[in-house]
Every structure is written in C-alpha cells, then in structure tokens.
Design a protein around this motif. Structure first.
Motif, PDB file in Angstrom:
ATOM      1  N   GLY A  74      13.304  21.692  15.112  1.00 47.46           N
ATOM      2  CA  GLY A  74      14.759  21.622  14.919  1.00 47.46           C
ATOM      3  C   GLY A  74      15.313  20.218  14.983  1.00 47.46           C
ATOM      4  N   PHE A  75      14.696  19.318  15.764  1.00 48.95           N
ATOM      5  CA  PHE A  75      15.256  17.970  15.864  1.00 48.95           C
ATOM      6  C   PHE A  75      15.118  17.219  14.548  1.00 48.95           C
ATOM      7  CE2 PHE A  75      10.899  16.633  16.331  1.00 48.95           C
ATOM      8  CZ  PHE A  75      10.880  15.304  15.934  1.00 48.95           C
ATOM      9  N   LEU A  76      14.055  17.488  13.791  1.00 53.32           N
ATOM     10  CA  LEU A  76      13.922  16.873  12.473  1.00 53.32           C
ATOM     11  C   LEU A  76      14.941  17.454  11.505  1.00 53.32           C
ATOM     12  CD1 LEU A  76      10.120  16.489  11.626  1.00 53.32           C
ATOM     13  CD2 LEU A  76      11.839  14.703  11.840  1.00 53.32           C
ATOM     14  N   GLY A  77      15.116  18.766  11.564  1.00 52.79           N
ATOM     15  CA  GLY A  77      16.102  19.402  10.701  1.00 52.79           C
ATOM     16  C   GLY A  77      17.496  18.892  10.978  1.00 52.79           C
ATOM     17  N   ALA A  78      17.828  18.698  12.257  1.00 47.41           N
ATOM     18  CA  ALA A  78      19.157  18.192  12.609  1.00 47.41           C
ATOM     19  C   ALA A  78      19.384  16.792  12.041  1.00 47.41           C
ATOM     20  CB  ALA A  78      19.329  18.182  14.119  1.00 47.41           C
ATOM     21  N   GLY A  79      18.307  16.021  11.941  1.00 44.72           N
ATOM     22  CA  GLY A  79      18.440  14.666  11.406  1.00 44.72           C
ATOM     23  C   GLY A  79      18.730  14.616   9.922  1.00 44.72           C
ATOM     24  N   THR A  80      18.456  15.711   9.224  1.00 42.13           N
ATOM     25  CA  THR A  80      18.711  15.736   7.774  1.00 42.13           C
ATOM     26  C   THR A  80      20.081  16.300   7.429  1.00 42.13           C
ATOM     27  OG1 THR A  80      17.780  17.952   7.431  1.00 42.13           O
ATOM     28  CG2 THR A  80      16.244  16.096   7.388  1.00 42.13           C
ATOM     29  N   ILE A  81      20.782  16.868   8.426  1.00 40.29           N
ATOM     30  CA  ILE A  81      22.078  17.498   8.177  1.00 40.29           C
ATOM     31  C   ILE A  81      23.183  16.476   8.392  1.00 40.29           C
ATOM     32  CG2 ILE A  81      23.654  19.332   8.870  1.00 40.29           C
ATOM     33  CD1 ILE A  81      21.204  20.928   9.793  1.00 40.29           C
ATOM     34  N   LEU A  82      24.010  16.290   7.381  1.00 46.14           N
ATOM     35  CA  LEU A  82      25.092  15.319   7.431  1.00 46.14           C
ATOM     36  C   LEU A  82      26.408  16.002   7.096  1.00 46.14           C
ATOM     37  CD1 LEU A  82      23.387  12.399   5.463  1.00 46.14           C
ATOM     38  CD2 LEU A  82      23.589  12.593   7.943  1.00 46.14           C
ATOM     39  N   LEU A  83      27.481  15.509   7.710  1.00 42.82           N
ATOM     40  CA  LEU A  83      28.818  16.001   7.395  1.00 42.82           C
ATOM     41  C   LEU A  83      29.536  14.920   6.605  1.00 42.82           C
ATOM     42  CD1 LEU A  83      31.038  18.136   7.699  1.00 42.82           C
ATOM     43  CD2 LEU A  83      31.737  16.987   9.805  1.00 42.82           C
ATOM     44  N   ARG A  84      29.820  15.220   5.339  1.00 43.01           N
ATOM     45  CA  ARG A  84      30.517  14.276   4.460  1.00 43.01           C
ATOM     46  C   ARG A  84      31.875  14.867   4.114  1.00 43.01           C
ATOM     47  NH1 ARG A  84      25.449  12.971   0.349  1.00 43.01           N
ATOM     48  NH2 ARG A  84      24.060  12.064   1.927  1.00 43.01           N
ATOM     49  N   GLY A  85      32.896  14.379   4.788  1.00 37.95           N
ATOM     50  CA  GLY A  85      34.218  14.949   4.606  1.00 37.95           C
ATOM     51  C   GLY A  85      34.240  16.354   5.171  1.00 37.95           C
ATOM     52  N   GLU A  86      34.506  17.327   4.323  1.00 36.29           N
ATOM     53  CA  GLU A  86      34.512  18.717   4.741  1.00 36.29           C
ATOM     54  C   GLU A  86      33.276  19.466   4.257  1.00 36.29           C
ATOM     55  OE1 GLU A  86      38.105  20.439   3.327  1.00 36.29           O
ATOM     56  OE2 GLU A  86      39.395  19.272   4.667  1.00 36.29           O
ATOM     57  N   VAL A  87      32.293  18.733   3.727  1.00 35.94           N
ATOM     58  CA  VAL A  87      31.103  19.351   3.140  1.00 35.94           C
ATOM     59  C   VAL A  87      29.884  19.018   3.993  1.00 35.94           C
ATOM     60  CG1 VAL A  87      29.651  19.515   1.094  1.00 35.94           C
ATOM     61  CG2 VAL A  87      32.114  19.171   0.851  1.00 35.94           C
ATOM     62  N   VAL A  88      29.102  20.025   4.333  1.00 34.13           N
ATOM     63  CA  VAL A  88      27.863  19.844   5.089  1.00 34.13           C
ATOM     64  C   VAL A  88      26.711  19.699   4.102  1.00 34.13           C
ATOM     65  CG1 VAL A  88      26.290  20.855   6.763  1.00 34.13           C
ATOM     66  CG2 VAL A  88      28.766  21.158   7.033  1.00 34.13           C
ATOM     67  N   LYS A  89      25.939  18.628   4.245  1.00 34.01           N
ATOM     68  CA  LYS A  89      24.804  18.372   3.369  1.00 34.01           C
ATOM     69  C   LYS A  89      23.509  18.398   4.173  1.00 34.01           C
ATOM     70  CE  LYS A  89      27.015  17.267  -0.538  1.00 34.01           C
ATOM     71  NZ  LYS A  89      26.805  17.957  -1.814  1.00 34.01           N
ATOM     72  N   GLY A  90      22.438  18.840   3.556  1.00 35.24           N
ATOM     73  CA  GLY A  90      21.123  18.762   4.169  1.00 35.24           C
ATOM     74  C   GLY A  90      20.614  20.034   4.798  1.00 35.24           C
ATOM     75  N   LEU A  91      21.381  21.104   4.771  1.00 38.70           N
ATOM     76  CA  LEU A  91      20.923  22.354   5.376  1.00 38.70           C
ATOM     77  C   LEU A  91      19.683  22.897   4.675  1.00 38.70           C
ATOM     78  CD1 LEU A  91      24.293  24.216   6.056  1.00 38.70           C
ATOM     79  CD2 LEU A  91      22.695  23.341   7.754  1.00 38.70           C
ATOM     80  N   THR A  92      19.646  22.780   3.345  1.00 34.86           N
ATOM     81  CA  THR A  92      18.490  23.284   2.605  1.00 34.86           C
ATOM     82  C   THR A  92      17.235  22.492   2.936  1.00 34.86           C
ATOM     83  OG1 THR A  92      19.945  23.983   0.809  1.00 34.86           O
ATOM     84  CG2 THR A  92      17.605  23.819   0.306  1.00 34.86           C
TER      85      THR A  92
END
Length: 217
Positions: A74-92
């Motif tokens: 999970g710590f690697l996955g959390a590092g790929t998730i970014l919040l850009r404005g109101e859009v969450v990127k990196g979940l996939t």
C-alpha cells in the motif's frame, strides 16, 4: 526458484509496459520490481524455514509473511496517487501495483496458470477498458454554454423548448445582466450529455431570433 523469479519479472514487465506507455511514474521497472520482490517473499515464506521445521515445538505458518505483502504494498500505491485540483490521479496505477504483487505471490507459490491468467486480465483491463471508460466519462462530464441574449427574452421555459427531451439534463441555469444594458448573459450547464448533443442544442439556440451569441466550453 530462479525460474520463478525470472517469470515474475516477465509478467510484471507486461503490466508495467502498459503503464510506461502512458508515462506514469510507476512504470516498467517499478512493476517488475514489485512482482519479483513479491515472488521472492513467497519463496522465502514457503521454503526459507525448511531447516527448522523438524525442530520440536516449532510450528510455522508459511502464509504469514506472504500476507504482509498485500498490506505492505500500500505504501507504494499511495505514492502514485496524486490530487490535482478536484481530480484524483493514479488510482489505477496503484491498483496495478497491487495486482502485480499478487501475481508475484502466485508465481512464487507455483501457481503459474492463475498468474498468467491474471496478467492477461490486468493488461486487458488497463488497455482494453480504457477507451470505454473515457467515452463514458466524456458523456458524464459537465458541458457549459454561455449565451448572450436580448434582455428578458430567455427563461427556463424557453430553454426547455429549445432542448426538448434533453431538458432534464440541465444542471444549472443562470441569467445576469451583461455590460450592455440591452442584453443578458446566460449560463447553462448540462450533465450526462455527449459533446455532439450539446453542439446540437447550441445550434438550435443560435437559430433563435433573440439569441445574439452562443459559446461552448
């Protein structure tokens, strides 16, 4: 064991190439490393304590070490998730890392066919489903029309008459004075409509005699 590690690197690279194609931070090397690392952890869990199994009063659960991979990745996955404005990127990408970790565990335990099937399914989901997902998101995305109309000549009833059966897709309708005292500025936001449908509505509005201009956003 070495063959299993090599196979884990190969399967991880297949998923990683799809992410690398989209220039994500967690790309080819990251997915390969996660898959190989998970495979080695499974090998250690399954075979690393064979020398103490015969010792009296020693009871080992080979699944305990492998189980930590599921939560630890999970710590690697959390590092790929970014919040850009109101859009969450990196979940996939985070989900694909979690998936290749499972593939590595499967290869490490000798479950080659499930590992191969999972690799094919993950790549199919990442590459094959994306066009349908983008098409659906485009349809669900809000579209805005900005109108310039003659003062007092645009109401919600007038808009409904122009949009017809698509009137239920209007999310917001606002009218406020423009810089010209003879004109009103109208903003209409549609949801769950394709860009083609919005363009059709814009064309109908432009044809109305009291509408001076229509701009699409």
């Amino acid at each position: 064991m070495v063959a299993r590690l090599a196979l884990a690197a190969l399967f991880g690279s297949v998923v990683g190439l799809e992410r690398e194609r989209l220039l994500w931070a967690a790309g080819l090397r990251t997915h390969m490393l996660v898959c190989v690392g998970s495979c080695l952890i499974m090998l250690v869990s399954a075979f690393g304590f064979a020398d103490v199994l015969g010792t009296e009063h020693v009871v080992l659960d080979p699944s305990r070490i492998a189980a930590q991979v599921v939560s630890g990745i999970g710590f690697l996955g959390a590092g790929t998730i970014l919040l850009r404005g109101e859009v969450v990127k990196g979940l996939t990408t985070a989900a694909s890392l979690w998936g290749v970790a499972a593939i590595g565990l499967a290869i490490g335990s000798g479950l080659y066919v499930p590992a191969l099937a999972t690799t094919a399914l993950i790549v199919g989901i990442l590459a094959g489903v994306k066009p349908f997902e983008e098409r659906w998101r485009e349809r669900m995305r809000a579209h805005t029309l900005r109108l310039t109309v003659r003062r007092g000549m645009m109401s919600i009833d007038t808009l409904q008459a122009a949009t017809g059966e698509r009137a239920s897709r209007v999310r917001t309708f606002t009218v406020h004075p423009s810089d010209d005292p003879a004109l009103d500025a109208v903003t209409v936001t549609f949801v769950r409509l394709s860009r083609t449908s919005v363009a059709t509505i814009a064309a109908k509005l432009r044809a109305m005699p009291d509408v001076v201009a229509v701009a699409e956003e």
